[in-house]
Structure formats: structure tokens, C-alpha cells
Design a protein around this motif. Structure first.
Motif, PDB file in Angstrom:
ATOM      1  N   SER A 158     -16.947 -59.948 -54.139  1.00 13.61           N
ATOM      2  CA  SER A 158     -16.385 -59.103 -53.290  1.00 13.61           C
ATOM      3  C   SER A 158     -18.257 -59.205 -51.970  1.00 13.61           C
ATOM      4  CB  SER A 158     -16.225 -57.221 -53.997  1.00 13.61           C
ATOM      5  OG  SER A 158     -17.146 -57.191 -54.344  1.00 13.61           O
ATOM      6  N   THR A 159     -19.415 -58.654 -52.925  1.00  7.73           N
ATOM      7  CA  THR A 159     -20.207 -58.618 -51.721  1.00  7.73           C
ATOM      8  C   THR A 159     -20.079 -59.981 -51.536  1.00  7.73           C
ATOM      9  OG1 THR A 159     -21.315 -58.702 -54.282  1.00  7.73           O
ATOM     10  CG2 THR A 159     -21.039 -56.795 -53.080  1.00  7.73           C
ATOM     11  N   ALA A 160     -20.331 -60.755 -52.389  1.00  8.85           N
ATOM     12  CA  ALA A 160     -20.295 -62.600 -51.671  1.00  8.85           C
ATOM     13  C   ALA A 160     -19.431 -62.361 -51.085  1.00  8.85           C
ATOM     14  CB  ALA A 160     -20.125 -63.668 -52.735  1.00  8.85           C
ATOM     15  N   ALA A 161     -18.369 -61.941 -51.007  1.00  4.73           N
ATOM     16  CA  ALA A 161     -16.843 -62.410 -49.452  1.00  4.73           C
ATOM     17  C   ALA A 161     -17.637 -61.287 -48.087  1.00  4.73           C
ATOM     18  CB  ALA A 161     -16.177 -61.489 -49.937  1.00  4.73           C
ATOM     19  N   ILE A 162     -18.776 -60.472 -48.130  1.00  2.00           N
ATOM     20  CA  ILE A 162     -19.546 -60.137 -47.134  1.00  2.00           C
ATOM     21  C   ILE A 162     -20.118 -60.452 -46.652  1.00  2.00           C
ATOM     22  CG2 ILE A 162     -20.359 -57.962 -46.831  1.00  2.00           C
ATOM     23  CD1 ILE A 162     -18.714 -56.297 -48.828  1.00  2.00           C
ATOM     24  N   GLY A 163     -20.642 -61.373 -47.712  1.00  2.00           N
ATOM     25  CA  GLY A 163     -22.072 -62.082 -47.077  1.00  2.00           C
ATOM     26  C   GLY A 163     -21.149 -63.036 -46.156  1.00  2.00           C
ATOM     27  N   LEU A 164     -20.274 -63.790 -46.734  1.00  2.00           N
ATOM     28  CA  LEU A 164     -19.390 -65.040 -45.750  1.00  2.00           C
ATOM     29  C   LEU A 164     -19.444 -64.837 -44.513  1.00  2.00           C
ATOM     30  CD1 LEU A 164     -16.725 -66.780 -48.774  1.00  2.00           C
ATOM     31  CD2 LEU A 164     -19.309 -67.989 -47.109  1.00  2.00           C
ATOM     32  N   LEU A 165     -18.622 -63.707 -44.523  1.00  2.00           N
ATOM     33  CA  LEU A 165     -17.947 -62.832 -42.931  1.00  2.00           C
ATOM     34  C   LEU A 165     -19.345 -62.405 -42.306  1.00  2.00           C
ATOM     35  CD1 LEU A 165     -16.294 -61.679 -41.311  1.00  2.00           C
ATOM     36  CD2 LEU A 165     -16.012 -59.640 -42.353  1.00  2.00           C
ATOM     37  N   ILE A 166     -20.261 -62.239 -42.728  1.00  2.00           N
ATOM     38  CA  ILE A 166     -21.936 -62.158 -41.966  1.00  2.00           C
ATOM     39  C   ILE A 166     -22.203 -63.568 -41.547  1.00  2.00           C
ATOM     40  CG2 ILE A 166     -24.270 -61.137 -42.068  1.00  2.00           C
ATOM     41  CD1 ILE A 166     -23.572 -59.209 -44.132  1.00  2.00           C
ATOM     42  N   SER A 167     -22.466 -64.050 -42.712  1.00  2.00           N
ATOM     43  CA  SER A 167     -22.444 -65.841 -41.819  1.00  2.00           C
ATOM     44  C   SER A 167     -22.084 -66.624 -40.824  1.00  2.00           C
ATOM     45  CB  SER A 167     -22.336 -66.299 -43.495  1.00  2.00           C
ATOM     46  OG  SER A 167     -23.480 -67.510 -43.032  1.00  2.00           O
ATOM     47  N   ALA A 168     -20.440 -66.108 -41.141  1.00  2.00           N
ATOM     48  CA  ALA A 168     -19.295 -65.791 -40.253  1.00  2.00           C
ATOM     49  C   ALA A 168     -19.508 -66.012 -38.716  1.00  2.00           C
ATOM     50  CB  ALA A 168     -17.982 -66.524 -40.847  1.00  2.00           C
ATOM     51  N   LEU A 169     -19.654 -64.288 -38.822  1.00  2.00           N
ATOM     52  CA  LEU A 169     -20.201 -63.195 -37.479  1.00  2.00           C
ATOM     53  C   LEU A 169     -21.525 -64.456 -37.180  1.00  2.00           C
ATOM     54  CD1 LEU A 169     -19.271 -60.283 -38.596  1.00  2.00           C
ATOM     55  CD2 LEU A 169     -17.527 -61.470 -36.967  1.00  2.00           C
ATOM     56  N   LEU A 170     -22.394 -64.704 -37.293  1.00  2.00           N
ATOM     57  CA  LEU A 170     -23.825 -65.242 -37.098  1.00  2.00           C
ATOM     58  C   LEU A 170     -23.531 -66.700 -36.373  1.00  2.00           C
ATOM     59  CD1 LEU A 170     -25.531 -62.332 -38.345  1.00  2.00           C
ATOM     60  CD2 LEU A 170     -24.815 -61.949 -36.888  1.00  2.00           C
ATOM     61  N   ARG A 205     -17.989 -44.193 -50.534  1.00  2.00           N
ATOM     62  CA  ARG A 205     -18.193 -44.622 -52.270  1.00  2.00           C
ATOM     63  C   ARG A 205     -16.851 -45.561 -52.191  1.00  2.00           C
ATOM     64  NH1 ARG A 205     -17.817 -38.343 -55.111  1.00  2.00           N
ATOM     65  NH2 ARG A 205     -15.719 -38.296 -53.773  1.00  2.00           N
ATOM     66  N   TYR A 206     -15.638 -45.161 -51.157  1.00  2.00           N
ATOM     67  CA  TYR A 206     -14.105 -45.854 -51.030  1.00  2.00           C
ATOM     68  C   TYR A 206     -14.259 -46.937 -50.370  1.00  2.00           C
ATOM     69  CZ  TYR A 206     -12.870 -41.147 -53.499  1.00  2.00           C
ATOM     70  OH  TYR A 206     -13.298 -40.300 -53.992  1.00  2.00           O
ATOM     71  N   VAL A 207     -15.859 -46.990 -50.101  1.00  2.00           N
ATOM     72  CA  VAL A 207     -15.664 -48.854 -48.838  1.00  2.00           C
ATOM     73  C   VAL A 207     -16.641 -49.718 -49.511  1.00  2.00           C
ATOM     74  CG1 VAL A 207     -14.113 -47.764 -47.513  1.00  2.00           C
ATOM     75  CG2 VAL A 207     -16.027 -48.316 -46.933  1.00  2.00           C
ATOM     76  N   THR A 208     -17.352 -48.573 -50.578  1.00  2.00           N
ATOM     77  CA  THR A 208     -18.561 -49.447 -51.544  1.00  2.00           C
ATOM     78  C   THR A 208     -18.279 -50.107 -52.943  1.00  2.00           C
ATOM     79  OG1 THR A 208     -20.135 -47.833 -50.600  1.00  2.00           O
ATOM     80  CG2 THR A 208     -20.707 -49.366 -51.967  1.00  2.00           C
ATOM     81  N   PRO A 209     -17.902 -51.762 -52.859  1.00  2.00           N
ATOM     82  CA  PRO A 209     -18.009 -52.313 -53.876  1.00  2.00           C
ATOM     83  C   PRO A 209     -18.720 -52.064 -55.514  1.00  2.00           C
ATOM     84  CG  PRO A 209     -18.184 -53.711 -52.376  1.00  2.00           C
ATOM     85  CD  PRO A 209     -18.609 -52.992 -51.968  1.00  2.00           C
ATOM     86  N   ALA A 210     -19.892 -51.815 -55.287  1.00  2.00           N
ATOM     87  CA  ALA A 210     -20.153 -51.236 -56.157  1.00  2.00           C
ATOM     88  C   ALA A 210     -20.059 -50.114 -57.053  1.00  2.00           C
ATOM     89  CB  ALA A 210     -21.558 -51.078 -55.588  1.00  2.00           C
ATOM     90  N   ALA A 211     -20.010 -48.825 -55.534  1.00  2.00           N
ATOM     91  CA  ALA A 211     -18.805 -47.536 -56.534  1.00  2.00           C
ATOM     92  C   ALA A 211     -17.726 -47.577 -57.612  1.00  2.00           C
ATOM     93  CB  ALA A 211     -18.468 -47.194 -55.540  1.00  2.00           C
ATOM     94  N   TRP A 212     -17.083 -48.897 -57.144  1.00  2.00           N
ATOM     95  CA  TRP A 212     -16.146 -49.312 -58.030  1.00  2.00           C
ATOM     96  C   TRP A 212     -15.965 -50.033 -58.827  1.00  2.00           C
ATOM     97  CZ3 TRP A 212     -11.363 -46.617 -56.333  1.00  2.00           C
ATOM     98  CH2 TRP A 212     -11.325 -46.301 -55.743  1.00  2.00           C
TER      99      TRP A 212
END
Length: 272
Positions: A158-170, A205-212
């Protein structure tokens, strides 16, 4: 002329398979890429061994148990993010040429995510196996052991997917330092393990992958039931059903992969 023409599912699947083979070949033929991927989990495991108590769960040390869970989740989140945040922006010129040549952008994003998923599965399994040898987690059966690994895997992807989005935005990987740092800080602060959250901060925390991911371990280990009379030890997410927590993590991954594909499709929507 429109860049995106209607393609058959067969052609999109072909693109997906070709790209997967290409990415794995790039990884295994480039020591500079392969070595960091191989060493990440062992280095994290070494840190885990130094920091965490082996008997934290056996003696019901709430702080020690939460620390072990926190370390596992942050390490998985960090590995997933580091694996992905440069993946698209470093290939921007190549991607532009291939899109003009007919590459399906959705197949491109899915192939990236699939490779990251495989890498995350291997890294999280190695980290989990080492953690089980170092710390006596009170899991009752094989199903609970499997849920523990699934929580680590989905936190990673899930954090890898966040990283992909960051990479796509920049467009340049150097620009990703600040957003990557913010994501890491968010995982640390709002993981809801070591830091007690109140008020508006508690909602993050509800939008934080590590918390879930931590919620799965907290529920399986029954930490909330150790000292019910001490309110500070109680974590609301530790009461969540582990299957719900796993589904939330899977939803995070799906949403961010979809947003990445949507962003790239908009970026390459038309050809002048």
C-alpha cells in the motif's frame, strides 16, 4: 490525434506480460538495483533484533510489544516506499516515447505494481520469518500467522502504491524527497502504537497504512485485554476485526494504483 485508442484486452495483457519480464530482467541484471532490494530486509531485521525484546509478549510488556509491532510496520512501509517512489519519474522520457508508440498506460502501471508486489512479498516474508525467530508472538494457529504476514505484505504494497503515485505526479526523482518524507513521518506519528492520539489527530490514523497493519497484530495478540483498567494502553484500532484491517490495506493499494493510472492517462491524453 488521440493518444489512447480503444485496445483489445488481449493487447493490454500482452503489454502487461512484456513489461513484467522487462522489469525483472532489469532488476536481476543490474547489481546496483538488486543489491539494495536484497539487503533491505536483513538490515531492517538487524535493527529489529537490537531494539525489540524477545519476551515482550510473554511478560505482557505493553510498551515493548507495541514497539515490536511499530518497528515491523514502519520497516515494511519504508521498504515499500523506497522501492517505488522513483519508478515512474526515472522513466519519464522512455514512457513518453512508448506511449506515443502505442503502449497502454494502465498495463504499464499494473506491471510496475505487480513487480513491486512480488518484491514486497519476498521482503515482508523474510522480515516476518526473522521477527518470529526473535520475538515470541502469541499467535494461536496457522491462520493467525498467515494474517500477520498478510498485514506486513499489504502495509508494504500500500505504501509502494503511494510511492508510485508520487512518482507519477513528479517529473524528477529529486522532487520526491519532500512528499516521501511526509509519508514516512505520517506512518511514524499516526501508526497509533507508541504515540497516543487524541482529537483531530486521531482521525488521521484511519488513512495511515501502518496503523491498519499494526491493528492486525494488536488484535491477534490481544494487547487491549492485558491491562483493561489502564486506559492509556488501549488502542481503538486494536479492536478492529483483522480481516477488516486487511481489506482496508488492500483498498488503500487499489485506490492509489488506480489514481496513478488515472494521473498518467490524463498526462498523456492527447498528442499535439
Amino acid at each position: 490525434m488521440k493518444r489512447f485508442k480503444r485496445r483489445s484486452a488481449r493487447m493490454n495483457i500482452l503489454h502487461f506480460h512484456v513489461l513484467i519480464r522487462r522489469y525483472f530482467r532489469q532488476i536481476f541484471t543490474n547489481p546496483g538495483v538488486l543489491l539494495p532490494l536484497v539487503l533491505q530486509a536483513p538490515v531492517m531485521l538487524l535493527i529489529f533484533a537490537v531494539v525489540c525484546r524477545s519476551d515482550a509478549f510473554a511478560v505482557r510488556d505493553v510498551t515493548g510489544a507495541n514497539l515490536a509491532i511499530f518497528m515491523l510496520m514502519i520497516m515494511c512501509a519504508l521498504m515499500g516506499l523506497l522501492n517505488s517512489y522513483r519508478e515512474i519519474c526515472k522513466e519519464r522520457e522512455i514512457l513518453s516515447r512508448e506511449v506515443f508508440g502505442g503502449l497502454d498506460v494502465t498495463a504499464y502501471v499494473f506491471s510496475k505494481f505487480f513487480v513491486l508486489f512480488v518484491i514486497g512479498a519476498a521482503q515482508s516474508l523474510l522480515l516476518y520469518a526473522g521477527a518470529l525467530l526473535l520475538v515470541d508472538f502469541p499467535f494461536a494457529n496457522v491462520g493467525e500467522y498467515a494474517l500477520g504476514w498478510l498485514a506486513l505484505l499489504l502495509t508494504n504494497v500500500s505504501t509502494a502504491a503511494i510511492g508510485l503515485l508520487i512518482s507519477a505526479l513528479l517529473k524528477k526523482s529529486e522532487s520526491a524527497i519532500l512528499p516521501v518524507l511526509l509519508v514516512i513521518i505520517m506512518q511514524v506519528v499516526f501508526a497509533d502504537c507508541l504515540i497516543s492520539l487524541d482529537g483531530a489527530a486521531a482521525w488521521l490514523r484511519y488513512v495511515t497504512p501502518a496503523a491498519w497493519g499494526a491493528a492486525v497484530f494488536g488484535r491477534l495478540c490481544g494487547i487491549n485485554g492485558w491491562y483493561p483498567e489502564i486506559e492509556w494502553y488501549h488502542r481503538d484500532l486494536y479492536e478492529a476485526n483483522p480481516l477488516l484491517s486487511v481489506l482496508v490495506l488492500a483498498a488503500f493499494a487499489a485506490v492509489f494504483v488506480w489514481l496513478t493510472a488515472w494521473r498518467l492517462r490524463r498526462a498523456y491524453r492527447q498528442k499535439d
